[in-house]
Scaffold this motif. Structure first.
Motif, short mmCIF file in Angstrom:
data_model
loop_
_atom_site.label_atom_id
_atom_site.label_comp_id
_atom_site.label_asym_id
_atom_site.label_seq_id
_atom_site.Cartn_x
_atom_site.Cartn_y
_atom_site.Cartn_z
N VAL A 303 0.87 -1.18 0.00
CA VAL A 303 0.00 0.00 0.00
C VAL A 303 0.91 1.23 0.00
CG1 VAL A 303 -1.71 1.34 1.29
CG2 VAL A 303 -1.92 -1.13 1.16
N LYS A 307 -2.39 5.81 -1.93
CA LYS A 307 -3.59 4.95 -1.99
C LYS A 307 -4.03 4.46 -0.62
CE LYS A 307 -2.80 3.49 -6.68
NZ LYS A 307 -1.86 2.73 -7.45
N SER A 310 -7.80 4.32 0.05
CA SER A 310 -8.68 3.66 -0.92
C SER A 310 -9.39 2.47 -0.27
CB SER A 310 -7.86 3.19 -2.12
OG SER A 310 -7.00 2.14 -1.72
N GLU A 312 -9.57 -0.51 -1.36
CA GLU A 312 -8.72 -1.70 -1.45
C GLU A 312 -7.72 -1.73 -0.29
OE1 GLU A 312 -8.98 0.55 -3.96
OE2 GLU A 312 -10.31 -0.53 -5.33
N ALA A 315 -9.40 -2.68 2.90
CA ALA A 315 -9.66 -4.12 2.97
C ALA A 315 -8.38 -4.87 3.38
CB ALA A 315 -10.16 -4.63 1.62
N VAL A 316 -7.26 -4.43 2.85
CA VAL A 316 -5.97 -5.04 3.21
C VAL A 316 -5.70 -4.83 4.69
CG1 VAL A 316 -3.46 -4.82 2.95
CG2 VAL A 316 -4.91 -4.88 0.91
#
Lengths: 325, 337
Positions: A303, A307, A310, A312, A315-316
């Protein structure tokens, strides 16, 4: 009248016994998973435990937790205690890979499925259900490429590394992958220093010393969270924030804060919670006869600062540490 | 003529006195001078491999990295002089950081949180002092217990998580400049060094520490308050460990539950390198500071040269051995003289 009372009492007793019997049967059916942590003084192992607990609740399993205090002997004792308590499955963050053979032999004799999380079993061992670890070699390569890119963006090709102790298998794999990437991408590893204490303070001293000895270093790769935090502190003190890039492995609320502040350019997240979740799922599958994946090597997702907010990235991060952090 | 002779005789006496005084100062700091020379030689040796080692920037690195150890060592010295040992300093260091960070997280300002943090030192120092002096327990056992308890509490406070420092101005404690041009961490080291050295050498109460360490029984017969002196040594040791912890979290703006884990042995090593005997009765603040500096210079040199950091322990061990041999050699020569 007396007879009627007797009859009612007998009926009530029968009903109670049936209910208790049903409860006992239900309790017997409810599976228990034990999480054996190497030590709980490191956040990472607490977060794996959180993942195990979360998944256990989701699957209707009971959860117990035992800590080995970094002792292989205590780890073995804990396995025996867990079996004595009647657990059905074990998820373990082992003290070390080499400490696992006697443990696996014992659990095989007891017919208890075991999943590894974070650190895998000793190479050559096969008597385990699943091993959920980070793919350190591939991640090392990705980290090496990213760090080299950071250095080149800053007009140089020298990089420094604050490493985990190189007697650890994961550290060796990270290093091997990173060195290959440096070579392929045209960067020089000017210096690597290994940690002993795994503290920010030690990383600050090491980063300071590294930049003193090699002032041309343009990017630093921190192989563990405290290394990235310490390096960021040093760059801030020296007025080099942004002028020397930092990439870090693992990820924590502290390093995410630094990522958001652009003091760190990228984090390769080690999915601690995710490893606990996946390990629990695998032992549950083994208990219920579903398909099991023996070796799950998760590549650590990157990451970057731009970002971090974001969906995504969120979620990570949800698979890295619990929301309370 | 007679007047001239008398004047010449007085001048000679004055000169002799000054030389003897200088020699007595040199003599009483012989070990420390040897360590200072060893540090310079060590720094030059590292500098011959890595020229940047002798830069001003690296001097700042060494003093910054060494400041917490220097302050902690000064505290441990006081206990060692009295013939005791304090194994709890590393844990007190960590716990202070965690408690201070937690206090800030609960809305306390940096100053108030620091006082709360220092109270950790006061509490554990008092417990150590009480158990050693009143309960009569062995210092090793007592401080081993408080080492374990404080170390465990350091994890409990935040469940093992590291804590960021909430007060944005807290860095000033370490890196601000109460004296223009001098960072506070250097100032604190110098002030504590001077105060403790003068206390030990020039103040009667300071001499009591040596008397207690040389022979507690003899000190008691001489009317020295042995228990009070010993109690104060443990309180001072813990307080300085706490202060050292505050300085560290002020620098890195983060508190970690394991931050002080390696410092306890280093502090004891620094005191021994500095010429103090673990049997008590000897040691100077100058020696302890130089011992801490030597350990820091070794660590710095190992990093600069790029030697595997696992060798640091071995190099430090050899340095302790050399220091002890120098100390023994200089004492036996003094004895022979």
């Amino acid at each position: 009248m007396k007879n009627s009372l007797h009859k009612h009492a007998t009926l009530a007793m029968v009903a109670l016994a049936t209910a208790l019997g049903a409860n006992a049967a239900q309790a017997q059916e409810k599976k228990t998973v034990a999480y054996l942590a190497p030590s709980l003084d490191i956040s990472y192992w607490q977060w794996v435990g959180y993942g195990v607990k979360q998944k256990a609740e989701e699957l209707g399993m009971d959860y117990i937790e035992l800590t080995s205090e970094n002792s292989p002997a205590k780890q073995m004792d804990n396995a025996r205690t867990a079996v004595t308590k009647g657990v059905d499955a074990i998820v373990i963050g082992p003290v070390s890979s080499t400490s696992t053979p006697p443990l696996l032999a014992y659990l095989k004799s007891q017919n208890i499925p075991i999943a590894f999380a974070g650190i895998g079993p000793q190479p050559g061992q096969a008597d385990y259900t699943s091993s959920v670890t980070a793919n350190n070699y591939e991640t090392g390569k990705a980290q090496g490429s990213f760090v080299c890119k950071l250095a080149k963006e800053r007009g140089g090709n020298q990089v420094g590394m604050l490493s985990l102790p190189q007697d650890r298998e994961n550290a060796q794999k990270y290093l091997k992958g990173a060195e290959e990437a440096f070579k392929a991408d045209g960067c020089d590893l000017a210096q690597m220093l290994e940690t002993r204490a795994l503290t920010i303070n030690e990383a600050v001293t090491q980063a300071n010393d590294m930049l003193t000895a090699h002032p041309d270093i343009k990017a630093i790769y921190g192989m563990y969270d405290e290394a990235g935090t310490g390096a960021a502190k040093v760059l801030e003190t020296r007025g080099l924030t942004g002028k020397v890039g930092i990439a870090v492995a693992d990820g924590s609320p502290t390093t995410i804060g630094l990522l958001k502040a652009n003091a760190i350019q990228g984090i390769f997240f080690q999915e601690a919670v995710g490893q606990g979740i996946d390990g629990t799922q695998q032992v549950y599958n083994a208990l219920t006869g579903a398909a099991v994946e023996k070796d799950l090597a998760l590549v650590m997702p990157l990451v970057t600062a731009d970002k971090v907010d974001s969906p995504e990235a969120k979620a990570v991060i949800a698979r890295v540490f619990p929301p309370a952090n | 003529m007679t007047q001239n002779t008398t004047q010449a005789s007085a001048d000679t006496k004055q000169a002799t006195f000054e030389i003897q005084h200088r020699e007595s100062i040199i003599g009483s700091y012989r070990t420390e001078i040897a360590i200072a020379i060893a540090i310079i030689v060590l720094a030059l040796a590292v500098g011959s491999q890595v020229p940047q080692a002798l830069s001003w920037g690296n001097f700042a690195n060494i003093t910054q990295a060494g400041a917490p150890l220097i302050i902690m060592s000064l505290g441990v010295l006081l206990v060692v002089i009295t013939g005791g040992i304090d194994l709890s300093v590393g844990s007190v260091f960590s716990l202070t950081g965690m408690v201070t960070a937690q206090a800030m997280a609960h809305g306390f300002g940096g100053f108030e949180a620091s006082l709360i943090g220092l109270s950790v030192g006061l509490l554990f120092g008092s417990i150590n002092g009480f158990l050693v002096t009143i309960a009569g327990l062995a210092p090793f056992v007592v401080t081993l217990i408080t080492f374990a308890v404080a170390g465990s509490l350091a994890f409990i406070v935040t469940n093992g998580r590291s804590m960021p420092i909430g007060d944005p101005d807290f860095w000033l404690l370490n890196s601000g400049s109460l004296v223009p041009g001098m960072p506070n961490y250097i100032l604190f080291c110098i002030v504590l060094l001077v105060v403790i050295e003068l206390f030990l050498k020039k103040i009667v109460a300071g001499r009591w520490f040596y008397a207690v360490g040389s022979s507690a029984q003899a000190a008691r017969l001489l009317g020295i308050p042995v228990k009070r002196t010993t109690f104060l040594a443990y309180v001072a040791s813990s307080l300085l460990a706490s202060f050292s912890g505050l300085l560290t979290i002020s620098y890195i703006l983060n508190a970690e539950s394991t931050a002080g884990s390696s410092l306890m042995l280093q502090a004891i090593a620094a005191v021994v390198i500095g010429g103090a005997s673990l049997l008590g009765g000897t040691g100077t603040a100058v020696g302890a500071v130089l011992g801490a500096l030597m350990i820091t210079v070794i660590q710095n040199g190992v990093n600069l040269i790029g030697i595997n950091s696992f060798w640091q322990g071995s190099v430090t061990g050899v340095a302790i051995l050399i220091a002890v041999l120098i100390d023994r050699f200089s004492k036996s020569r003094r004895g022979a003289g």
